[in-house]
Design an enzyme around this catalytic site. Structure first.
Site, PDB file in Angstrom:
ATOM      1  N   ASP A  43      -5.916  -2.885  -4.047  1.00 51.81           N
ATOM      2  CA  ASP A  43      -7.308  -2.455  -3.884  1.00 51.81           C
ATOM      3  C   ASP A  43      -7.359  -0.930  -3.808  1.00 51.81           C
ATOM      4  O   ASP A  43      -6.864  -0.336  -2.849  1.00 51.81           O
ATOM      5  CB  ASP A  43      -7.888  -3.052  -2.596  1.00 51.81           C
ATOM      6  CG  ASP A  43      -9.353  -2.671  -2.445  1.00 51.81           C
ATOM      7  OD1 ASP A  43     -10.178  -3.277  -3.151  1.00 51.81           O
ATOM      8  OD2 ASP A  43      -9.665  -1.751  -1.654  1.00 51.81           O
ATOM      9  N   TYR A  48     -10.486   7.392  -2.219  1.00 52.17           N
ATOM     10  CA  TYR A  48      -9.285   7.416  -1.369  1.00 52.17           C
ATOM     11  C   TYR A  48      -8.361   8.576  -1.748  1.00 52.17           C
ATOM     12  O   TYR A  48      -7.420   8.893  -1.021  1.00 52.17           O
ATOM     13  CB  TYR A  48      -8.515   6.086  -1.438  1.00 52.17           C
ATOM     14  CG  TYR A  48      -9.306   4.860  -0.998  1.00 52.17           C
ATOM     15  CD1 TYR A  48     -10.466   4.987  -0.236  1.00 52.17           C
ATOM     16  CD2 TYR A  48      -8.906   3.579  -1.343  1.00 52.17           C
ATOM     17  CE1 TYR A  48     -11.200   3.871   0.145  1.00 52.17           C
ATOM     18  CE2 TYR A  48      -9.636   2.463  -0.949  1.00 52.17           C
ATOM     19  CZ  TYR A  48     -10.787   2.620  -0.220  1.00 52.17           C
ATOM     20  OH  TYR A  48     -11.510   1.511   0.161  1.00 52.17           O
ATOM     21  N   LYS A  77     -13.198   1.554  -7.338  1.00 50.34           N
ATOM     22  CA  LYS A  77     -14.603   1.610  -6.907  1.00 50.34           C
ATOM     23  C   LYS A  77     -15.257   2.925  -7.327  1.00 50.34           C
ATOM     24  O   LYS A  77     -14.638   3.991  -7.266  1.00 50.34           O
ATOM     25  CB  LYS A  77     -14.686   1.466  -5.376  1.00 50.34           C
ATOM     26  CG  LYS A  77     -13.867   0.300  -4.838  1.00 50.34           C
ATOM     27  CD  LYS A  77     -14.064   0.051  -3.366  1.00 50.34           C
ATOM     28  CE  LYS A  77     -13.016  -0.911  -2.837  1.00 50.34           C
ATOM     29  NZ  LYS A  77     -11.765  -0.258  -2.375  1.00 50.34           N
ATOM     30  N   HIS A 110     -19.109   1.214  -4.694  1.00 48.65           N
ATOM     31  CA  HIS A 110     -18.464   1.298  -3.382  1.00 48.65           C
ATOM     32  C   HIS A 110     -19.450   1.097  -2.219  1.00 48.65           C
ATOM     33  O   HIS A 110     -19.152   0.400  -1.259  1.00 48.65           O
ATOM     34  CB  HIS A 110     -17.759   2.655  -3.258  1.00 48.65           C
ATOM     35  CG  HIS A 110     -16.633   2.667  -2.279  1.00 48.65           C
ATOM     36  ND1 HIS A 110     -15.502   3.424  -2.449  1.00 48.65           N
ATOM     37  CD2 HIS A 110     -16.444   2.012  -1.113  1.00 48.65           C
ATOM     38  CE1 HIS A 110     -14.683   3.235  -1.439  1.00 48.65           C
ATOM     39  NE2 HIS A 110     -15.228   2.388  -0.609  1.00 48.65           N
TER      40      HIS A 110
HETATM   41  N1  LIG Z   1     -15.176  -1.185   0.364  1.00 44.72           N
HETATM   42  C1  LIG Z   1     -15.107  -0.454   1.443  1.00 44.72           C
HETATM   43  O1  LIG Z   1     -16.055   0.252   1.831  1.00 44.72           O
HETATM   44  C2  LIG Z   1     -13.849  -0.485   2.254  1.00 44.72           C
HETATM   45  C3  LIG Z   1     -13.870  -0.048   3.578  1.00 44.72           C
HETATM   46  C4  LIG Z   1     -12.700  -0.128   4.300  1.00 44.72           C
HETATM   47  C5  LIG Z   1     -11.537  -0.617   3.731  1.00 44.72           C
HETATM   48  N2  LIG Z   1     -11.530  -1.001   2.419  1.00 44.72           N
HETATM   49  C6  LIG Z   1     -10.294  -1.526   1.779  1.00 44.72           C
HETATM   50  O2  LIG Z   1      -9.746  -2.529   2.632  1.00 44.72           O
HETATM   51  C7  LIG Z   1      -8.404  -2.177   2.968  1.00 44.72           C
HETATM   52  C8  LIG Z   1      -8.051  -2.723   4.339  1.00 44.72           C
HETATM   53  O3  LIG Z   1      -8.865  -2.162   5.350  1.00 44.72           O
HETATM   54  P1  LIG Z   1      -8.363  -1.026   6.355  1.00 44.72           P
HETATM   55  O4  LIG Z   1      -7.251  -0.270   5.718  1.00 44.72           O
HETATM   56  O5  LIG Z   1      -9.530  -0.266   6.798  1.00 44.72           O
HETATM   57  O6  LIG Z   1      -7.847  -1.802   7.625  1.00 44.72           O
HETATM   58  P2  LIG Z   1      -6.876  -3.049   7.949  1.00 44.72           P
HETATM   59  O7  LIG Z   1      -6.133  -3.471   6.756  1.00 44.72           O
HETATM   60  O8  LIG Z   1      -7.709  -4.021   8.677  1.00 44.72           O
HETATM   61  O9  LIG Z   1      -5.905  -2.408   9.015  1.00 44.72           O
HETATM   62  C9  LIG Z   1      -4.982  -1.407   8.692  1.00 44.72           C
HETATM   63  C10 LIG Z   1      -4.229  -1.055   9.967  1.00 44.72           C
HETATM   64  O10 LIG Z   1      -3.478  -2.187  10.425  1.00 44.72           O
HETATM   65  C11 LIG Z   1      -2.095  -1.825  10.533  1.00 44.72           C
HETATM   66  N3  LIG Z   1      -1.309  -3.030  10.173  1.00 44.72           N
HETATM   67  C12 LIG Z   1      -1.072  -3.528   8.943  1.00 44.72           C
HETATM   68  N4  LIG Z   1      -0.365  -4.650   9.016  1.00 44.72           N
HETATM   69  C13 LIG Z   1      -0.143  -4.893  10.322  1.00 44.72           C
HETATM   70  C14 LIG Z   1       0.531  -5.911  11.020  1.00 44.72           C
HETATM   71  N5  LIG Z   1       1.125  -6.917  10.384  1.00 44.72           N
HETATM   72  N6  LIG Z   1       0.556  -5.847  12.390  1.00 44.72           N
HETATM   73  C15 LIG Z   1      -0.060  -4.845  13.050  1.00 44.72           C
HETATM   74  N7  LIG Z   1      -0.722  -3.841  12.422  1.00 44.72           N
HETATM   75  C16 LIG Z   1      -0.771  -3.873  11.074  1.00 44.72           C
HETATM   76  C17 LIG Z   1      -1.919  -0.667   9.584  1.00 44.72           C
HETATM   77  O11 LIG Z   1      -0.871   0.187  10.002  1.00 44.72           O
HETATM   78  P3  LIG Z   1       0.382   0.581   9.040  1.00 44.72           P
HETATM   79  O12 LIG Z   1      -0.160   1.021   7.712  1.00 44.72           O
HETATM   80  O13 LIG Z   1       1.030   1.677   9.803  1.00 44.72           O
HETATM   81  O14 LIG Z   1       1.234  -0.654   8.940  1.00 44.72           O
HETATM   82  C18 LIG Z   1      -3.255   0.059   9.783  1.00 44.72           C
HETATM   83  O15 LIG Z   1      -3.231   0.822  10.964  1.00 44.72           O
HETATM   84  C19 LIG Z   1      -8.411  -0.654   2.867  1.00 44.72           C
HETATM   85  O16 LIG Z   1      -7.140  -0.087   2.886  1.00 44.72           O
HETATM   86  C20 LIG Z   1      -9.198  -0.471   1.598  1.00 44.72           C
HETATM   87  O17 LIG Z   1      -8.397  -0.747   0.465  1.00 44.72           O
HETATM   88  C21 LIG Z   1     -12.679  -0.972   1.692  1.00 44.72           C
END
Ligand SMILES: NC(=O)c1ccc[n+]([C@@H]2O[C@H](COP(=O)([O-])OP(=O)(O)OC[C@H]3O[C@@H](n4cnc5c(N)ncnc54)[C@H](OP(=O)(O)O)[C@@H]3O)[C@@H](O)[C@H]2O)c1
Length: 316
Positions: A43, A48, A77, A110
């Site tokens: 994704d 980003y 996006k 987005h």
């Molecule tokens: N469309 C939109 O507006 C939008 C908004 C937000 C996000 N997104 C997309 O969705 C993706 C995911 O969301 P997000 O990055 O905000 O948050 P997330 O995936 O919910 O959480 C990421 C966090 O969790 C940690 N983590 C990952 N695996 C883990 C595990 N097994 N145990 C404990 N902690 C863990 C990561 O740390 P480490 O990396 O240090 O492991 C990081 O701090 C984004 O990266 C992006 O691609 C899209």
């Protein structure tokens, strides 16, 4: 790898890798590693700022024949400053160039938030264009033209409310096939799920682990942490799994696609293995009771006309 089918038969892996908050240098080896571990869905987003690094990793993996292009699912996006009809194809082509690809599997608007073309990140109310000034349908028609041109296989949106989706469905030639929104046990959005199911629109769950590393401007005091919820920890122990795996398995078992972000190999493996976890009916029912309609990424970064109510079509 579990997948969900699109209307034309294309298959999207139900677990992908998030790439937000990781710079070009960091992301390149992460993507190489992720592909080796077995990730096939990445994704991405122009905003980003790391599509270059992702593109280098993809190009190397494809050249070395570690994967075939048709085994990959790559999403990107369209950023808020490229909503004008003439700006959509150039923004897409820039992402394609950075990602070193000749087509995307999925391209999303987005946010339902438009800013003036010269603005990157808006600083004042004057930087915005309201949805009346620049209707989403104008942006959507340009997205449809990119499908016609063979540059994108599927198109969708992100951060759209049900009323905004309904408006788009009514006025689109190619119906949106995806809405990517925040989804985790504290924000289950059952009405959104019901509507999307009824229209065959897939939901991609962002922040499925609660986005613990989200930037400070998204942090609010005393926000709950999905990974720390006692019930999630209990269910994890009962299933010999980790809390992260429980959150991800819950997302997949309710028919959504999850895109956890990690830059650590061990966690990437742990998260991917959530595809194998089957939560009990009782656990699923217990998790349902955790819903608080709590938005961790609540869109309050947007100003101008885009207050909470205008953005989400709901009261705060
Ligand atoms: N469309 C939109 O507006 C939008 C908004 C937000 C996000 N997104 C997309 O969705 C993706 C995911 O969301 P997000 O990055 O905000 O948050 P997330 O995936 O919910 O959480 C990421 C966090 O969790 C940690 N983590 C990952 N695996 C883990 C595990 N097994 N145990 C404990 N902690 C863990 C990561 O740390 P480490 O990396 O240090 O492991 C990081 O701090 C984004 O990266 C992006 O691609 C899209």
């Amino acid at each position: 790898m579990q997948t969900l089918s699109f209307r034309n038969g294309d298959q999207i892996p139900t677990l992908g890798l998030g790439t937000w908050k990781t710079d070009n240098q960091t992301i390149k080896p992460v993507i190489r590693q992720a592909l080796k571990i077995g990730y096939r869905h990445i994704d991405c987003a122009a905003v980003y700022g790391n599509e270059n690094g992702i593109g280098e990793a993809l190009a190397e993996a494809l050249t070395e024949k570690e994967v075939q292009r048709d085994e990959l699912w790559i999403t990107s996006k369209l950023w808020n400053n490229a909503h004008k009809a003439n700006d959509v194809a150039p923004a897409l082509k820039k992402s394609l160039q950075d990602l070193q690809l000749d087509y995307l599997d999925l391209y999303l608007i987005h946010w339902p938030v438009a800013v003036k073309p010269e603005v990157g990140f808006p600083q004042s109310d004057d930087d915005y264009l309201s949805l009346e000034q620049l209707p989403i349908t104008e942006t959507w028609q340009a997205m449809e033209a990119c499908v016609d041109a063979g540059l994108i296989k599927h198109i969708g949106v992100s951060n759209f409310s049900v009323p905004k989706l309904q408006g788009l469905v009514k006025h689109s030639r190619i119906k949106p096939e995806v809405n990517q929104v925040e989804l985790h046990p504290l924000l289950q959005q059952p009405e959104m799920k019901k509507y999307c199911d009824s229209e065959d629109i897939k939901l991609i769950a962002y922040a499925p682990l609660g986005s613990g590393d989200r930037p400070a401007f998204f942090l609010e005091e005393n926000s709950p942490v999905p990974l720390e919820l006692p019930l999630i920890k209990e269910i994890a122990i009962a299933h010999s799994a980790t809390p992260a795996q429980v959150l991800l398995a819950w997302g997949m078992q309710r028919g959504t696609i999850v895109i956890p972000k990690s830059i650590k190999a061990e966690r990437m493996k742990e998260n991917l293995a959530a595809s194998e976890l089957k939560l009990s009916t009782e656990a699923l029912e217990q998790i349902q009771s955790l819903d608080q309609h709590c938005r961790l990424l609540n869109g309050k970064i947007w100003k101008g006309p885009y207050n909470y109510e205008y953005l989400w079509d709901e009261k705060e």
